[in-house]
Design a protein around this motif. Structure first.
Motif, mmCIF file in Angstrom:
data_model
loop_
_atom_site.group_PDB
_atom_site.id
_atom_site.type_symbol
_atom_site.label_atom_id
_atom_site.label_comp_id
_atom_site.label_asym_id
_atom_site.label_seq_id
_atom_site.Cartn_x
_atom_site.Cartn_y
_atom_site.Cartn_z
ATOM 1 N N ILE A 92 0.839 -1.194 0.000
ATOM 2 C CA ILE A 92 0.000 0.000 0.000
ATOM 3 C C ILE A 92 0.876 1.247 0.000
ATOM 4 N N VAL A 93 0.582 2.156 -0.926
ATOM 5 C CA VAL A 93 1.255 3.449 -0.971
ATOM 6 C C VAL A 93 0.183 4.534 -0.954
ATOM 7 N N SER A 94 0.442 5.600 -0.232
ATOM 8 C CA SER A 94 -0.558 6.662 -0.110
ATOM 9 C C SER A 94 0.122 8.012 0.028
ATOM 10 N N VAL A 95 -0.641 9.051 -0.243
ATOM 11 C CA VAL A 95 -0.199 10.417 -0.014
ATOM 12 C C VAL A 95 -1.385 11.177 0.558
ATOM 13 N N ALA A 96 -1.124 12.026 1.566
ATOM 14 C CA ALA A 96 -2.201 12.698 2.287
ATOM 15 C C ALA A 96 -1.839 14.144 2.579
ATOM 16 N N VAL A 97 -2.867 14.972 2.660
ATOM 17 C CA VAL A 97 -2.687 16.374 3.050
ATOM 18 C C VAL A 97 -3.693 16.692 4.151
ATOM 19 N N PRO A 98 -3.366 17.653 5.014
ATOM 20 C CA PRO A 98 -4.298 18.019 6.086
ATOM 21 C C PRO A 98 -5.451 18.871 5.573
ATOM 22 N N VAL A 99 -6.529 18.864 6.339
ATOM 23 C CA VAL A 99 -7.671 19.751 6.120
ATOM 24 C C VAL A 99 -7.741 20.672 7.333
ATOM 25 N N PHE A 100 -7.761 21.985 7.090
ATOM 26 C CA PHE A 100 -7.706 22.963 8.171
ATOM 27 C C PHE A 100 -9.067 23.603 8.424
ATOM 28 N N ASP A 101 -9.290 24.004 9.687
ATOM 29 C CA ASP A 101 -10.475 24.795 9.996
ATOM 30 C C ASP A 101 -10.142 26.276 9.785
ATOM 31 N N ALA A 102 -11.087 27.152 10.158
ATOM 32 C CA ALA A 102 -10.909 28.579 9.908
ATOM 33 C C ALA A 102 -9.736 29.168 10.678
ATOM 34 N N SER A 103 -9.341 28.533 11.782
ATOM 35 C CA SER A 103 -8.209 29.014 12.578
ATOM 36 C C SER A 103 -6.893 28.362 12.164
ATOM 37 N N GLU A 148 -11.539 22.503 -1.290
ATOM 38 C CA GLU A 148 -12.985 22.409 -1.488
ATOM 39 C C GLU A 148 -13.689 22.022 -0.185
ATOM 40 N N ILE A 149 -13.097 21.091 0.542
ATOM 41 C CA ILE A 149 -13.677 20.675 1.817
ATOM 42 C C ILE A 149 -13.604 21.808 2.837
ATOM 43 N N GLU A 150 -12.489 22.517 2.875
ATOM 44 C CA GLU A 150 -12.346 23.638 3.808
ATOM 45 C C GLU A 150 -13.368 24.728 3.518
ATOM 46 N N SER A 151 -13.645 24.959 2.245
ATOM 47 C CA SER A 151 -14.672 25.936 1.873
ATOM 48 C C SER A 151 -16.044 25.485 2.354
ATOM 49 N N ALA A 152 -16.332 24.193 2.201
ATOM 50 C CA ALA A 152 -17.622 23.664 2.657
ATOM 51 C C ALA A 152 -17.742 23.739 4.180
ATOM 52 N N LEU A 153 -16.623 23.533 4.883
ATOM 53 C CA LEU A 153 -16.644 23.593 6.344
ATOM 54 C C LEU A 153 -16.999 24.989 6.844
ATOM 55 N N ARG A 154 -16.670 26.010 6.065
ATOM 56 C CA ARG A 154 -17.039 27.363 6.462
ATOM 57 C C ARG A 154 -18.555 27.561 6.399
ATOM 58 N N ARG A 155 -19.226 26.768 5.564
ATOM 59 C CA ARG A 155 -20.686 26.853 5.497
ATOM 60 C C ARG A 155 -21.345 26.045 6.606
ATOM 61 N N TRP A 156 -20.619 25.025 7.113
ATOM 62 C CA TRP A 156 -21.134 24.194 8.189
ATOM 63 C C TRP A 156 -20.103 24.145 9.323
ATOM 64 N N PRO A 157 -19.948 25.238 10.055
ATOM 65 C CA PRO A 157 -18.913 25.303 11.100
ATOM 66 C C PRO A 157 -19.109 24.290 12.214
ATOM 67 N N SER A 158 -20.333 23.787 12.396
ATOM 68 C CA SER A 158 -20.553 22.785 13.442
ATOM 69 C C SER A 158 -19.759 21.524 13.158
ATOM 70 N N LEU A 159 -19.598 21.174 11.890
ATOM 71 C CA LEU A 159 -18.804 19.991 11.549
ATOM 72 C C LEU A 159 -17.336 20.226 11.877
ATOM 73 N N ALA A 160 -16.843 21.409 11.558
ATOM 74 C CA ALA A 160 -15.441 21.724 11.880
ATOM 75 C C ALA A 160 -15.204 21.634 13.380
ATOM 76 N N PHE A 161 -16.150 22.122 14.165
ATOM 77 C CA PHE A 161 -16.016 22.049 15.622
ATOM 78 C C PHE A 161 -16.044 20.601 16.092
ATOM 79 N N ALA A 162 -16.921 19.792 15.497
ATOM 80 C CA ALA A 162 -17.030 18.382 15.908
ATOM 81 C C ALA A 162 -15.765 17.609 15.589
ATOM 82 N N LEU A 163 -15.080 17.982 14.510
ATOM 83 C CA LEU A 163 -13.889 17.249 14.094
ATOM 84 C C LEU A 163 -12.650 17.661 14.862
ATOM 85 N N LYS A 164 -12.699 18.789 15.535
ATOM 86 C CA LYS A 164 -11.517 19.295 16.208
ATOM 87 C C LYS A 164 -11.129 18.349 17.335
#
Length: 270
Positions: free
Chosen positions: A203-214, A249-265
């Motif tokens: 298995i080989v993979s590559v990953a990047v982080p997803v950030f919240d507004a802060s 794209e996901i970070e942009s969507a998280l700004r529309r649903w900040p409750s999800l960003a808070f839940a993932l923190k």
């Protein structure tokens, strides 16, 4: 946990009931009372009361002397997915990754010392490790786990490193605190991580982080495939721009649903 248990509002009975539900997994699809007690560390009497309550509520079934989960438990996961708009936030970008690359694409959050799969879009290609929503793997052995850890506060990183040495899955698994510290520093500088045969061979993979507004890393997305299909260098070069686009794209969507960003923190890595 010890500090939490001193809170007069803390219900230890609820904790025990949840521990019984979480005891069932692919290694323990059915268990007798004694097995549930052993897995959870509860006394047989307490385990029996928890099981009988869960049977009455419809979350557990009893077959002869064995206990097993019932489909009703799926309501917990579906409630999170629907209330937090996970389908709208992360599935379309992951499907785009899969369709363009032919790789499996996933999004995870950090759950203690593990990664927890929030969404997974697979291909028809077989990979040794099966993955579904809710699957957990040790963070230290995955590209997504390290991509999140690298951007956490230094104190949380050190708390995570304090639990080293980590479990060794292959000779490529990073298991020492010093090696992990150096790896996380490199990830923070590059902005991504790539794993080759670290959790399992092939298995080989590559990953990047997803950030919240802060600008705190609260999740990660990746592409993964077979090592026989593509080299690690080619995977990084061709997938990294697409992963950055998906994460944005996901970070942009998280700004529309900040409750999800808070839940993932994640409060911490411990």
């Amino acid at each position: 946990m010890a500090n939490v248990q001193k809170d007069p509002e803390y219900l230890s009975t609820l904790e025990r009931g949840l521990s019984v539900l979480r005891a069932f997994d692919d290694q323990h699809p059915e268990m007798r009372l004694s097995e549930v007690a052993a897995v959870t560390g509860l006394s047989p009497a307490v385990a029996r009361r928890c099981l009988n309550t869960l049977v009455a509520l419809g979350y557990v079934a009893q077959h002869d002397r064995n206990f097993l989960l019932r489909p009703e438990v799926l309501a917990f996961g579906s409630a999170f997915h629907s209330s937090m708009h996970l389908e709208q936030v992360c599935v379309p970008p992951l499907q785009g990754l899969r369709d363009e690359t032919g790789d499996s694409a996933s999004m995870v959050s950090l759950a203690g010392k593990d990664i927890l799969y929030l969404a997974h879009v697979s291909t028809n290609r077989r990979i040794r490790l099966g993955v579904n929503v809710g699957t957990r793997f040790p963070a230290h052995a995955t590209s997504m786990g390290k991509a999140i850890l690298a951007f956490m506060p230094d104190a949380d990183i050190e708390a995570f490193l304090a639990t080293a040495p980590f479990e060794k899955f292959t000779e490529h698994t990073v298991i020492t605190a010093d090696a992990m510290r150096a790896r996380l520093k490199d990830i923070r500088e590059k902005g991504y991580d790539s794993a080759f045969d670290e959790l399992d061979f092939g298995i080989v993979s590559v990953a990047v982080p997803v950030f919240d507004a802060s600008r705190r890393a609260i999740a990660a997305v990746n592409c993964s495939t077979s090592t026989t299909r593509i080299s690690q260098e080619e995977l990084i070069a061709s997938r990294l721009p697409l992963l950055h686009e998906a994460a944005a794209e996901i970070e942009s969507a998280l700004r529309r649903w900040p409750s999800l960003a808070f839940a993932l923190k994640a409060d911490s890595a411990t």
